[in-house]
Design a protein around this motif. Sequence first.
Motif, PDB file in Angstrom:
ATOM      1  N   GLU A 225      21.924  36.190  76.442  1.00 28.62           N
ATOM      2  CA  GLU A 225      20.727  35.981  77.254  1.00 28.62           C
ATOM      3  C   GLU A 225      20.721  36.886  78.483  1.00 28.62           C
ATOM      4  O   GLU A 225      19.675  37.414  78.870  1.00 28.62           O
ATOM      5  N   THR A 226      21.885  37.074  79.092  1.00 23.54           N
ATOM      6  CA  THR A 226      21.969  37.953  80.258  1.00 23.54           C
ATOM      7  C   THR A 226      21.638  39.387  79.873  1.00 23.54           C
ATOM      8  O   THR A 226      20.855  40.070  80.554  1.00 23.54           O
ATOM      9  N   LYS A 227      22.239  39.857  78.782  1.00 21.43           N
ATOM     10  CA  LYS A 227      21.991  41.221  78.337  1.00 21.43           C
ATOM     11  C   LYS A 227      20.530  41.413  77.943  1.00 21.43           C
ATOM     12  O   LYS A 227      19.917  42.438  78.259  1.00 21.43           O
ATOM     13  N   PHE A 228      19.958  40.419  77.252  1.00 24.99           N
ATOM     14  CA  PHE A 228      18.565  40.545  76.823  1.00 24.99           C
ATOM     15  C   PHE A 228      17.628  40.598  78.027  1.00 24.99           C
ATOM     16  O   PHE A 228      16.671  41.379  78.049  1.00 24.99           O
ATOM     17  N   SER A 229      17.906  39.772  79.022  1.00 20.79           N
ATOM     18  CA  SER A 229      17.080  39.778  80.229  1.00 20.79           C
ATOM     19  C   SER A 229      17.145  41.131  80.926  1.00 20.79           C
ATOM     20  O   SER A 229      16.124  41.669  81.375  1.00 20.79           O
ATOM     21  N   LEU A 230      18.344  41.694  81.023  1.00 18.71           N
ATOM     22  CA  LEU A 230      18.492  43.006  81.646  1.00 18.71           C
ATOM     23  C   LEU A 230      17.771  44.078  80.838  1.00 18.71           C
ATOM     24  O   LEU A 230      17.116  44.964  81.402  1.00 18.71           O
ATOM     25  N   PHE A 231      17.883  43.994  79.513  1.00 19.46           N
ATOM     26  CA  PHE A 231      17.195  44.948  78.657  1.00 19.46           C
ATOM     27  C   PHE A 231      15.684  44.866  78.870  1.00 19.46           C
ATOM     28  O   PHE A 231      15.012  45.892  79.038  1.00 19.46           O
ATOM     29  N   ALA A 232      15.159  43.651  78.848  1.00 16.19           N
ATOM     30  CA  ALA A 232      13.710  43.472  78.968  1.00 16.19           C
ATOM     31  C   ALA A 232      13.191  44.014  80.294  1.00 16.19           C
ATOM     32  O   ALA A 232      12.210  44.778  80.330  1.00 16.19           O
ATOM     33  N   SER A 233      13.837  43.635  81.386  1.00 13.44           N
ATOM     34  CA  SER A 233      13.371  44.098  82.696  1.00 13.44           C
ATOM     35  C   SER A 233      13.553  45.604  82.847  1.00 13.44           C
ATOM     36  O   SER A 233      12.684  46.286  83.421  1.00 13.44           O
ATOM     37  N   SER A 234      14.661  46.139  82.330  1.00 20.05           N
ATOM     38  CA  SER A 234      14.923  47.575  82.465  1.00 20.05           C
ATOM     39  C   SER A 234      13.873  48.400  81.739  1.00 20.05           C
ATOM     40  O   SER A 234      13.297  49.344  82.303  1.00 20.05           O
TER      41      SER A 234
END
Length: 711
Positions: A683-692
């Motif tokens: 979830e942390t990685k996905f959130s960073l991916f989405a915002s980036s």
Amino acid sequence: MKLCSSSWYRRLKMAISLRTTISFDNIIYLLHEPRDSASLAVWRVLFGLIILIDIPQERGMASISSRWSDPHRCNFPLFHFLAPLPVDWMYVVYLLMCLGALGLMFGFLYRLSCLTFLLTYWYVYLLDKSVWNNHSYLYGLLGLQFLFIDANRCWSVDGLIRPSIRNSHVPLWNYALIRFQIFIVYFIAGLKKLDKDWITGYSMDNLALNWIFDPFRLFLTNEQIDLYIVHIGGLMLDLMIGFLLYFDKTRPVAAFFCVSFHAMNSQMFQIGMFPYTMLVSILMFCYADWPRQLFKRLPQVCHIVLPLNTPLQCSKHCLYQESDSQQQLDSHQQPDEVISPIRKSHKQKRKSKEEVIIKRTNNETESTIYLKHRIIFGVLLAYSLTQVILPYSHFVTKGYNNWTNGLYGYSWDMMVHSWSSQHIKITFVDNKTGEVGYITPGVHLWEGASERWSAHGDMLKQYAMCLADHLKDHNIHNTQLYFDVWRSLNGRFQQRMWNPKVDIVAADWSPFNQSSFLMPLLSELSPWRIKFEEIEDSLDNHTTVVFVADFPGLHLENFVDPNLGNTSIQVLKGSVVVEITDYKENITLHEGGSIQVPSGKFHIVHTVSDEPSCYMYLTVNTTDVAIRKKFNDFKEIRNSNESSLSEFSSKELQIFKDLLEHEKLIEEYRNMTLFDRFRDFYETKFSLFASSFNSAFQAVHNIANSASFRH
């Protein structure tokens, strides 16, 4: 006499034979021997995937807007001509880095993808020394290696487009280079751990408290875990694991310890995808055909989705011996077992479809050593020597040394030095008016910046020059800047790192000369760390201690927080004068003397002895003690009548609510299962991916429409 002559002759003959065996030409032939490209393809795919996951977080794509949006912020590039692009274009740089990593992973436009990734990665890396670390440097080196090795010869998009390179051999040096690089990471990290602080257990403190060491607590104390498991075990692993990975019989044991070591590191440290990179690198020490052997053993139904298992082709990048080339190829590659997904019976049913055909014509292969092969050998030798010498280049790059030798970021001295920063004060003096003022440490840096700049002379100089430029905006054009930085190395006394009497703006700094404003490490006081442990063990949970050492003739100006209602100074060695500025009172203290200093006030500790003074601050956060006591009372009565909570103020109730939430989070973290931790990671990685990528696409849209990212 005849016996001696015969013995001498045999030794001479053996020496001549050995010399012939290890001649440069034979080494070149060995480095260019054909090998299966399957393992290299797996390494390419997994490394590309790891980098893609790593870019948003560890490489800083998710923090571009806060990090690079203000062109007036202070930065720490390796070369002064390097500067960040406008924020929209920085997003483009990171997008190109992602595209390069994606192309590398799929083997599509392989060389161009590697070059794109390499240029953008090293540009971002060299742009900010304050975030350098060993594994970031390793990624850059591996990216450089991918540019030159033939990692797209198997299971790649390029192979589908270009049948001439599809499923072809790669020269042995492709594997040897990667294996050597991983070996260097381990072995030199082990050599660096032969430091006295590491061997005696002072480099990493209190790691045993981590949940990952719970099984060891069944038969070891926390102190024993820190010393024997963390320090001695880490030293032995780094020194030996590279050798063990090279040999078939020891490789399973080495793999077990590697997996355990990096799995533990992934839970203890915030080091991005580095543990997973090192886990994947274990596969590079296996036989080059291990993926094919693995696919062979999978059920027939799996072959539908597995990569195509076409015959191996010869490569112009390899050297094939003329005499017994086919025999040597068979012994090294075993094509009939490597390529065929299923071994057929002696009846040889459907033989025309499943036997291996290796194309070999004089036009397709080379067996003669040319200049290009010698150049490759020379480049490999130069690269290898550089990797061996660079971690010990501190005798050349003296300007980058501080209390420790070696260039930070690529010395492979991982975890050998632990630092703590206690106090930083920046003072400016206007040469025109004589005005004296103070600057908040970290001002004009991005909000996520670390304090690493305060520990390295080159970055301290860069920061001073940047602050001097910013002071011009306040009509201070001719200024002096003084830095008073207090740090501790591996649990020693907190002491000054830089001379507080030297104007850093005017001070000279060169990468090849020792910083003139560096204060020496008081290493003669290192044995005091044993006494520190005794003192800390004697204190209760509400009392904290800070150990300080200062040079003769210097002083420490300190302010006691109002919440620290009980703060005292006790002298351990030497003599000091404590000046209470508001009371205009001076008290002289010698070894064993102590004094309580008022909270909410400034005081100055002058070192008046001929030797360095050593003293300690003992502080009790009386406010926190009172709150904790009330919090315990609150928890006892919170389930009773609501009226019983009237004795607490609304501010206290809010504090209690925050404390309860904090305790709940800690308990939830302790009770997390392996699946929960993986889900949290995802979830942390996905959130960073989405915002980036949302921000990146917005930046591209802005460039296309000539808009500003800020708007």
